[in-house]
Design a protein around this motif. Structure first.
Motif, PDB file in Angstrom:
ATOM      1  N   VAL A  59       0.979  -1.479   0.036  1.00 49.37           N
ATOM      2  CA  VAL A  59      -0.081  -0.012  -0.078  1.00 49.37           C
ATOM      3  C   VAL A  59       0.519   1.132  -0.327  1.00 49.37           C
ATOM      4  O   VAL A  59       0.690   2.303  -0.674  1.00 49.37           O
ATOM      5  N   GLY A  60       2.296   1.365   0.757  1.00 51.22           N
ATOM      6  CA  GLY A  60       2.656   2.516   0.873  1.00 51.22           C
ATOM      7  C   GLY A  60       3.840   2.674  -0.357  1.00 51.22           C
ATOM      8  O   GLY A  60       3.393   3.659  -0.831  1.00 51.22           O
ATOM      9  N   GLN A  61       4.256   1.821  -1.027  1.00 52.46           N
ATOM     10  CA  GLN A  61       4.338   1.037  -1.917  1.00 52.46           C
ATOM     11  C   GLN A  61       3.986   2.464  -3.819  1.00 52.46           C
ATOM     12  O   GLN A  61       4.265   3.534  -4.374  1.00 52.46           O
ATOM     13  N   ALA A  62       2.433   1.695  -3.400  1.00 53.83           N
ATOM     14  CA  ALA A  62       1.452   1.610  -4.751  1.00 53.83           C
ATOM     15  C   ALA A  62       1.360   3.494  -4.498  1.00 53.83           C
ATOM     16  O   ALA A  62       0.998   4.549  -5.269  1.00 53.83           O
ATOM     17  N   ILE A  63       1.063   3.786  -3.059  1.00 56.03           N
ATOM     18  CA  ILE A  63       0.902   5.323  -2.941  1.00 56.03           C
ATOM     19  C   ILE A  63       2.328   6.165  -3.399  1.00 56.03           C
ATOM     20  O   ILE A  63       1.616   7.212  -3.916  1.00 56.03           O
ATOM     21  N   ALA A  64       3.328   6.128  -3.071  1.00 54.92           N
ATOM     22  CA  ALA A  64       4.800   6.761  -2.918  1.00 54.92           C
ATOM     23  C   ALA A  64       4.471   6.669  -4.998  1.00 54.92           C
ATOM     24  O   ALA A  64       5.081   7.480  -4.898  1.00 54.92           O
ATOM     25  N   GLU A  65       4.312   5.511  -5.529  1.00 61.35           N
ATOM     26  CA  GLU A  65       4.635   6.085  -6.634  1.00 61.35           C
ATOM     27  C   GLU A  65       3.048   6.143  -7.561  1.00 61.35           C
ATOM     28  O   GLU A  65       4.230   6.256  -9.160  1.00 61.35           O
ATOM     29  N   SER A  66       2.003   6.637  -7.439  1.00 64.79           N
ATOM     30  CA  SER A  66       1.055   7.347  -7.247  1.00 64.79           C
ATOM     31  C   SER A  66       1.050   8.679  -8.175  1.00 64.79           C
ATOM     32  O   SER A  66       0.473   8.904  -8.855  1.00 64.79           O
ATOM     33  N   GLY A  67       1.859   9.659  -7.494  1.00 63.34           N
ATOM     34  CA  GLY A  67       1.913  11.113  -7.754  1.00 63.34           C
ATOM     35  C   GLY A  67       0.761  11.428  -6.550  1.00 63.34           C
ATOM     36  O   GLY A  67       0.269  12.626  -6.937  1.00 63.34           O
ATOM     37  N   GLY A  83      -3.407  15.403   0.706  1.00 63.57           N
ATOM     38  CA  GLY A  83      -4.222  15.047  -0.181  1.00 63.57           C
ATOM     39  C   GLY A  83      -4.825  13.390   0.605  1.00 63.57           C
ATOM     40  O   GLY A  83      -6.290  12.962   0.161  1.00 63.57           O
ATOM     41  N   LEU A  84      -3.817  12.856   1.215  1.00 63.38           N
ATOM     42  CA  LEU A  84      -4.951  11.620   1.522  1.00 63.38           C
ATOM     43  C   LEU A  84      -5.255  10.941   2.974  1.00 63.38           C
ATOM     44  O   LEU A  84      -4.614  11.949   3.907  1.00 63.38           O
ATOM     45  N   PHE A  85      -6.824  10.016   3.075  1.00 67.73           N
ATOM     46  CA  PHE A  85      -6.981  10.098   4.668  1.00 67.73           C
ATOM     47  C   PHE A  85      -6.460   8.303   4.691  1.00 67.73           C
ATOM     48  O   PHE A  85      -7.033   7.771   3.783  1.00 67.73           O
ATOM     49  N   VAL A  86      -5.157   7.776   5.287  1.00 72.87           N
ATOM     50  CA  VAL A  86      -4.645   6.206   5.674  1.00 72.87           C
ATOM     51  C   VAL A  86      -4.907   6.352   6.970  1.00 72.87           C
ATOM     52  O   VAL A  86      -4.497   6.820   7.847  1.00 72.87           O
ATOM     53  N   THR A  87      -5.819   4.818   6.890  1.00 70.50           N
ATOM     54  CA  THR A  87      -6.153   3.820   7.707  1.00 70.50           C
ATOM     55  C   THR A  87      -5.097   2.663   8.020  1.00 70.50           C
ATOM     56  O   THR A  87      -4.820   1.772   7.022  1.00 70.50           O
ATOM     57  N   LEU A 145       2.549   0.210  15.727  1.00 66.97           N
ATOM     58  CA  LEU A 145       3.155   1.088  15.130  1.00 66.97           C
ATOM     59  C   LEU A 145       3.757   2.264  14.079  1.00 66.97           C
ATOM     60  O   LEU A 145       3.787   2.038  12.833  1.00 66.97           O
ATOM     61  N   ARG A 146       5.223   2.118  14.668  1.00 66.36           N
ATOM     62  CA  ARG A 146       6.252   2.622  14.138  1.00 66.36           C
ATOM     63  C   ARG A 146       7.099   1.083  13.169  1.00 66.36           C
ATOM     64  O   ARG A 146       7.021   2.467  11.819  1.00 66.36           O
ATOM     65  N   GLU A 147       6.404   0.313  13.160  1.00 60.86           N
ATOM     66  CA  GLU A 147       6.612  -0.885  12.114  1.00 60.86           C
ATOM     67  C   GLU A 147       5.546  -0.239  10.717  1.00 60.86           C
ATOM     68  O   GLU A 147       6.156  -0.282  10.027  1.00 60.86           O
ATOM     69  N   SER A 148       4.615  -0.230  11.035  1.00 57.55           N
ATOM     70  CA  SER A 148       3.136   0.076  10.245  1.00 57.55           C
ATOM     71  C   SER A 148       3.856   1.192   9.285  1.00 57.55           C
ATOM     72  O   SER A 148       3.667   1.111   8.364  1.00 57.55           O
ATOM     73  N   LEU A 149       4.239   2.397  10.099  1.00 53.89           N
ATOM     74  CA  LEU A 149       4.910   3.462   9.692  1.00 53.89           C
ATOM     75  C   LEU A 149       5.835   3.032   8.472  1.00 53.89           C
ATOM     76  O   LEU A 149       5.737   4.035   7.293  1.00 53.89           O
ATOM     77  N   ALA A 150       6.548   2.457   8.914  1.00 59.06           N
ATOM     78  CA  ALA A 150       8.012   2.447   8.390  1.00 59.06           C
ATOM     79  C   ALA A 150       7.642   1.755   7.053  1.00 59.06           C
ATOM     80  O   ALA A 150       7.812   1.918   6.004  1.00 59.06           O
ATOM     81  N   LYS A 151       6.748   0.582   6.846  1.00 58.03           N
ATOM     82  CA  LYS A 151       6.482  -0.066   5.963  1.00 58.03           C
ATOM     83  C   LYS A 151       5.399   0.955   5.083  1.00 58.03           C
ATOM     84  O   LYS A 151       5.568   0.745   3.523  1.00 58.03           O
ATOM     85  N   LEU A 152       4.941   1.887   5.177  1.00 62.63           N
ATOM     86  CA  LEU A 152       3.644   2.649   4.995  1.00 62.63           C
ATOM     87  C   LEU A 152       4.648   3.871   4.564  1.00 62.63           C
ATOM     88  O   LEU A 152       4.359   4.628   3.721  1.00 62.63           O
ATOM     89  N   ARG A 153       5.584   4.271   4.108  1.00 59.96           N
ATOM     90  CA  ARG A 153       6.898   4.791   4.004  1.00 59.96           C
ATOM     91  C   ARG A 153       6.510   6.390   4.359  1.00 59.96           C
ATOM     92  O   ARG A 153       6.441   7.199   3.622  1.00 59.96           O
ATOM     93  N   MET A 154       5.726   6.341   5.941  1.00 59.58           N
ATOM     94  CA  MET A 154       5.449   7.591   6.036  1.00 59.58           C
ATOM     95  C   MET A 154       5.506   8.254   7.511  1.00 59.58           C
ATOM     96  O   MET A 154       5.929   7.307   8.659  1.00 59.58           O
ATOM     97  N   ASP A 155       5.543   9.248   7.654  1.00 57.79           N
ATOM     98  CA  ASP A 155       5.321   9.189   9.141  1.00 57.79           C
ATOM     99  C   ASP A 155       4.617   9.310  10.369  1.00 57.79           C
ATOM    100  O   ASP A 155       4.467   9.004  11.265  1.00 57.79           O
TER     101      ASP A 155
END
Length: 276
Positions: free
Chosen positions: A55-63, A68-72, A89-99
């Protein structure tokens, strides 16, 4: 896209989101990219889905801008202890590539109440204070558990309770109590794994509106003020689901759908709470 606002501060949760349950690997990457290109701005995942990295990869590559996104995402049962919530949760954020994510849910109440709810909620509030999540919430909580959570932290601290709701499981006790308490609900499995597509009543209502049973089911939920997170891998179906945002059902339509409730629960693992 139309947005619904949960009672937590002013965080906008788009009313129609894209669920990713059971989607893996390239399938979920393609589905999320497709959904984002069509205009979805609410993406729902979970630790146990095993797809946060994709999911994180797709968001990062989507442009599409993260702003502008709401991520749960959702904390799995083995991570509900106070000393595990934030590290997981920190592990999830690392996978999602999000702060940070926009919403973090307790995926299921602690099986057998092994971890006190107070302990988990306090850890989630600390995660929010640290800026790891913008809001917190519940999932699969019963009436008694909703009341307990609200008693511990107040309804204003809980963004939503994500529960199974579709025409064949209308979850009326949870819905009625949540409404009375001022607690927002998110409906998962809104299409009942596609079973809505063959129901005669929904087919008839759809024919009258020149639409599909899926759109009717989603519109029924949206019209009641819930957020909905259908899962779909086909761009055509994703696009069709978005059209539910503009479909208005009549009082007669709503009354007919109300008759379809048969208590057909699809998500019922052996560790589930005692349902209402």
């Amino acid at each position: 896209m139309t947005a619904t606002t949960s009672p937590v501060s002013s965080i906008p949760m788009p009313a129609l989101g894209l669920g990713t349950f059971r989607l893996k690997g390239q399938t979920v990457i393609d589905a999320v990219k497709s959904g984002l290109s069509l205009g979805y701005r609410h993406i729902d995942t979970a630790q146990i889905y095993g797809n946060e990295a994709e999911v994180g990869q797709a968001i990062a590559e989507s442009g599409v801008s993260r702003a502008g996104l709401f991520v749960t995402t959702k904390i799995w049962t083995e991570h509900l202890a106070g000393d595990r919530v934030i590290p997981s949760l920190r592990e999830s954020l690392a996978k999602l590539r999000m702060d940070a994510v926009d919403l973090t849910l307790i995926h299921w109440p602690s099986p057998g109440n092994a971890v006190p709810l107070k302990e988990t909620l306090e850890a989630l509030i600390e995660a929010k204070r640290l800026g790891l999540t913008r809001a917190i919430g519940l999932s699969n909580f019963t009436v008694a558990q909703m009341r307990e959570a609200i008693g511990l932290v107040g309804v204003g601290e809980i963004a939503t309770n994500q529960v199974e709701i579709h025409p064949f499981l209308q979850n009326r006790q949870v819905v009625d109590v949540a409404k009375a308490l001022g607690l927002h609900l998110t409906a998962y499995m809104p299409l009942a794994y596609g079973k809505v597509m063959t129901d005669p009543v929904l087919l008839d209502i759809a024919a009258r509106h020149g639409t599909t049973p899926a759109q009717v089911s989603l519109a029924w939920l949206l019209q009641r003020g819930f957020a909905v997170i259908p899962s779909s891998t086909k761009p055509a179906n994703q696009a069709a689901n978005l059209e539910a945002l503009t479909l208005r059902l009549s009082d007669d339509d709503l009354a007919r759908i109300a008759t379809l409730d048969r208590g057909e629960r699809l998500a019922n693992p052996d560790f589930a709470p005692a349902w209402d």
